[in-house]
Write an enzyme that holds these catalytic residues in place. Structure first.
Site, PDB file in Angstrom:
ATOM      1  N   THR A   1      -5.970  24.905  17.425  1.00  0.00           N
ATOM      2  CA  THR A   1      -5.510  24.506  18.761  1.00  0.00           C
ATOM      3  C   THR A   1      -5.962  23.092  19.116  1.00  0.00           C
ATOM      4  OG1 THR A   1      -5.560  26.807  19.511  1.00  0.00           O
ATOM      5  CG2 THR A   1      -5.587  25.119  21.208  1.00  0.00           C
TER       6      THR A   1
ATOM      7  N   PHE B   1      -7.774  33.426  16.666  1.00  0.00           N
ATOM      8  CA  PHE B   1      -8.741  32.472  16.131  1.00  0.00           C
ATOM      9  C   PHE B   1      -8.367  31.020  16.433  1.00  0.00           C
ATOM     10  CE2 PHE B   1      -7.822  35.775  12.754  1.00  0.00           C
ATOM     11  CZ  PHE B   1      -8.569  36.759  13.364  1.00  0.00           C
ATOM     12  N   CYS B   2      -7.745  30.793  17.579  1.00  0.00           N
ATOM     13  CA  CYS B   2      -7.334  29.439  17.977  1.00  0.00           C
ATOM     14  C   CYS B   2      -6.396  28.808  16.949  1.00  0.00           C
ATOM     15  CB  CYS B   2      -8.542  28.537  18.215  1.00  0.00           C
ATOM     16  SG  CYS B   2      -9.574  29.033  19.609  1.00  0.00           S
ATOM     17  N   ASN B   3      -5.573  29.637  16.321  1.00  0.00           N
ATOM     18  CA  ASN B   3      -4.587  29.144  15.359  1.00  0.00           C
ATOM     19  C   ASN B   3      -3.262  29.845  15.639  1.00  0.00           C
ATOM     20  OD1 ASN B   3      -3.040  28.403  13.083  1.00  0.00           O
ATOM     21  ND2 ASN B   3      -4.877  28.253  11.811  1.00  0.00           N
TER      22      ASN B   3
END
Length: 792
Positions: A126, A407-409
């Protein structure tokens, strides 16, 4: 090739170095790896030997700091097999800050007719996606490139680019995907610099007219997830920019990272803001300044965190000393991931269906393409998904630390879970946001479970994960693909008419606390009232209890807070159950008892001299809810510190002046429940049914129904209902007081704490999952308002 040679751990003196891990399996190294005891001891010893001052000062103490910072720059470049001749080290607060700095400072050149270009791999963190925001209004096209499109673009040979440097392109990609653990080819750096992306149209255009031929391309490598467990040789792959965070490499310090800038690309960076120490001269009365000549001096605003930077050298030394070269670390974590992948892949339910769905682009057979991460979701025998929140609860009772979510992806999450852009937007409109506990929507997962390994990981950690998977899959099989579900029927539960007589009158019980009539007796009745004066401490049963302006008088009116102001619960501190509060109405005191520690008394009426403190109710990933509290003084704090063996804990009571505490529903006039104190109702027959299920599984360990009831911490216990019938109710009437059913209580590992001893086990959580399904419901919330707050 089998990389795992059977060595249980790289760190020979593991117990000495990582004693805090005793009894736990830490599997979140992609989130943050761990520091060792000797690492911290070395850092503290260095701080004790030398005096460190502000590097901007000209003194001996300043010289020590400057030397430590210079040494850290040198050692970091040495670690990556390069030197200051090729790279400059710019210290930042982390990889995210390095990306923000680069986004602001990189000069794309061009204009509206012939813009520059920013291209990023779609499966980026992100923080890389956030670069887009810094480019708004600038003549730059922005495009997301899918991994397959990138592989196709870079598979074709590209000649050295001949474009001039007036228009620039910046290509960003991760060295390692933090979702799947896939390693992307570092050869992409060379191919991108040669112009392989010129004229590319396969990317998803987000802004502008697509890629413009004629850009001179520069490459940004996001190495934050890679360098903690893998070697990065910058003498071979030479990206123009590299971002990283040190806590992912060796745990300590946090809040520190770096942007590595290749000397050939430093001319592309021009920063508008300048802070202290970055200029040779500046004027206050005229817009004039001249930046320093060295790149890091121009870009590092203000005073560096020199003490944290001094710890970087000790972190690098620690990894080498405990684990050996990075190639050994890489082989070890890959071997553990390969071992886990093969065993998880082989797991089958009794009907032959798989237990897990693994999200990967590889078969974990090549260390060059796969790192030490494995992401997956669990499946029930019928193919339905376990929710990741349920898996988190399983992990909790097995003392496993892992991560769930995306997971911020978001790019990788969408691809592997098959979530379209429209679906994600629909989920958001329905109320699902990143980090919440909405793990399944329409039966489809919104995230995954991730296990990631570090240099101090052991095979025992992987084995515990596999054991937990086997137990949870057994629970899923017993649960029949979702467990027992009950639909609302709109019925009423009616207590005896002798219950609440008028406003402020006692709430009476038909039977005393010790009567405990059997669940089979006819007619629903209230059999027990339990008051929990201090949040997450023991409760006490009463034959009657007065109603205050917020409901049961003094229920969850106090809480124990840590030194930082966060509320403690038995999830974090099981020994809270040893604290037995008792409200003495006739003496006007709250008494706290604990075996072996005597008692301490606190006045029920707030002392006007009590200090107001700001508390953080932060017991899950959703934090930031602030309430005002009144500190109850040193005597109670000292007593709690001794009982809990924790320094800095305080006893805090609700502040009557707090805006949040004043949210009281006054419409009924009889029982107004505050948002801080939702009530929990549990049926004795439901407890009996759960205990029978435990006996059938052979895991009850002789626990009685009374002991089991205590674990669910209910304010109201009822009898005379079929098992789980309370979940079918919409209203509960106690005398002439009517309460609304807000919903069932989704249980967590806290019910595994023996309320008599504070010891934790894996039951009854596993049986509850088997009997009730993914949310593990047991009991219901009663409230007049419509907000539900954790009542632990």
């Amino acid at each position: 090739m089998d990389y795992f040679q059977g060595k249980p751990c790289l760190v020979e003196n593991f117990e000495e170095e990582f004693g805090a891990l005793a009894g736990r399996a830490y599997l979140d190294h992609a989130g943050a790896t761990l520091y060792s005891r000797s690492q911290l001891a070395t850092v503290h010893a260095a701080l004790g030997r030398h005096l460190y001052g502000n590097p901007h000062t000209r003194s001996l103490a300043s010289r020590h700091s400057t030397d430590a910072v210079d040494q850290a720059r040198f050692r970091l470049l040495q670690h990556f097999n390069t030197s200051g001749d090729d790279y400059a080290v710019v210290f930042t607060s982390g990889a995210t800050a390095a990306l923000a700095l680069l986004a602001d400072a990189f000069q794309f050149g061009g204009d509206a007719a012939a813009p520059g270009s920013f291209v990023y791999l779609q499966e980026s963190h992100t923080s890389v996606l956030g670069v887009r925001g810094r480019l708004a209004g600038r003549p730059v096209t922005v495009s997301a490139l899918a991994p397959a499109a990138a592989a196709a673009a870079f598979s074709a040979a590209a000649a050295d680019q001949q474009s001039d440097d007036t228009r620039r392109g910046l290509f960003a990609f991760p060295a390692l995907c933090n979702f799947s653990g896939r390693k992307y080819p570092l050869e992409w750096v060379t191919q991108a610099r040669r112009g392989a992306l010129d004229g590319l149209t396969a990317g998803r255009r987000l802004r502008g007219r697509g890629h413009v031929a004629g850009c001179r391309w520069y490459c940004l490598l996001d190495a934050a997830g890679h360098v903690g467990t893998n070697d990065l040789d910058l003498s071979r792959a030479q990206p123009d920019f590299v971002c990283l965070s040190f806590y992912k490499m060796f745990g300590y310090p946090t809040g520190l990272g770096a942007l590595l800038v290749h000397r050939r690309a430093q001319h592309t960076l021009q920063k508008a803001y300048f802070g202290g120490g970055t200029v040779q001269v500046s004027l206050a009365g005229e817009d004039f300044h001249v930046a320093r000549s060295e790149l890091h001096e121009r870009l590092e605003d203000g005073t560096l965190p020199f003490l944290a930077i001094a710890a970087v050298t000790h972190g690098l030394d620690t990894v080498r000393r405990l684990a050996g070269p990075m190639k050994a670390v890489s082989a070890h974590v890959f071997g553990l991931a390969q071992y886990t992948y093969r065993h998880l892949s082989a797991l089958r339910h009794s009907n032959g269906s798989p237990v897990v769905r693994i999200y990967s682009d590889t078969e974990y057979d090549d260390i060059e393409t796969q790192g030490g991460i494995i992401s997956f979701n669990l499946l029930r025998p019928d193919g339905a998904f376990f929710g990741s929140t349920e898996v988190e609860k399983f992990a909790g009772v097995y003392d496993i630390d892992l991560r769930t979510g995306c997971f911020c992806n978001p790019g990788a999450c969408q691809r592997f879970l098959g979530l379209s852009t429209e679906t994600v937007k629909e989920h958001f409109q329905a109320g699902h946001v990143c980090g919440d506990e909405t793990d399944l929507i329409d039966g489809r997962p919104t995230g995954a479970v991730r296990a990631s390994f570090g240099y101090m990981s052991r095979r025992a950690d992987a084995d515990r994960l596999l054991l937990m998977r086997a137990a949870s899959s057994a629970a899923g099989a017993a649960g029949g693909g979702g467990g027992q579900q009950v639909e609302p029927s709109g019925g009423r539960l009616v207590a005896p008419a002798s219950g609440v007589r008028d406003q402020g009158a006692p709430l009476a019980m038909q039977n005393g606390p010790s009567a405990r009539p059997a669940a089979a007796e006819v007619g629903p009745r209230l059999t027990e009232v339990v008051v929990f004066p201090v949040k997450s401490c023991a409760g006490f049963s009463v034959p009657w209890w007065p109603l205050g302006p917020r409901g049961l008088l003094y229920d969850r009116h106090w809480m124990v807070v840590a030194a930082g102001g966060s509320a403690l619960t038995q999830k974090r501190q099981p020994s809270l159950c040893r604290v037995r509060p008792e409200v003495s109405l006739h003496t006007g005191r709250l008494l706290l008892h604990a075996d072996g520690f005597g008692s301490v008394a606190v006045p029920l009426a707030p002392d006007p001299a009590l200090s107001v403190t700001s508390l953080t109710l932060c017991e899950s990933r959703v934090c930031g809810d602030r309430v005002g509290g009144l500190d109850c003084g040193d005597a109670a704090a000292d007593w709690l510190s001794q009982v809990l063996d924790l320094e800095g804990v305080r006893l805090v009571r609700q502040n009557p002046a707090s805006a949040r505490s004043s949210k009281v529903n006054g419409s009924s006039g009889l029982l107004s429940l505050s948002n801080e104190s939702p009530y929990v109702l549990v049926s004795r027959s439901s407890v009996a049914a759960l205990r029978s299920a435990m006996q059938e599984r052979g895991v009850d360990d002789g626990v009685s129904e009374a002991e089991l009831t205590d674990r669910f911490r209910a304010n109201l216990v009822v009898a005379g209902l079929p098992p789980y019938e309370e979940e079918r109710m919409e209203l509960v009437t106690l005398g002439d007081t009517t309460l609304r059913m807000l919903g069932d209580c989704s249980r967590c590992q806290m019910i595994c704490v023996d309320q008599a001893t504070g010891e934790r086990s894996r039951e009854p959580l596993l049986t509850l999952s088997a009997a009730r399904g993914r949310r593990m419901p047991f009991g219901v919330h009663l409230v007049i308002g419509f907000e539900m707050v954790d009542s632990s």
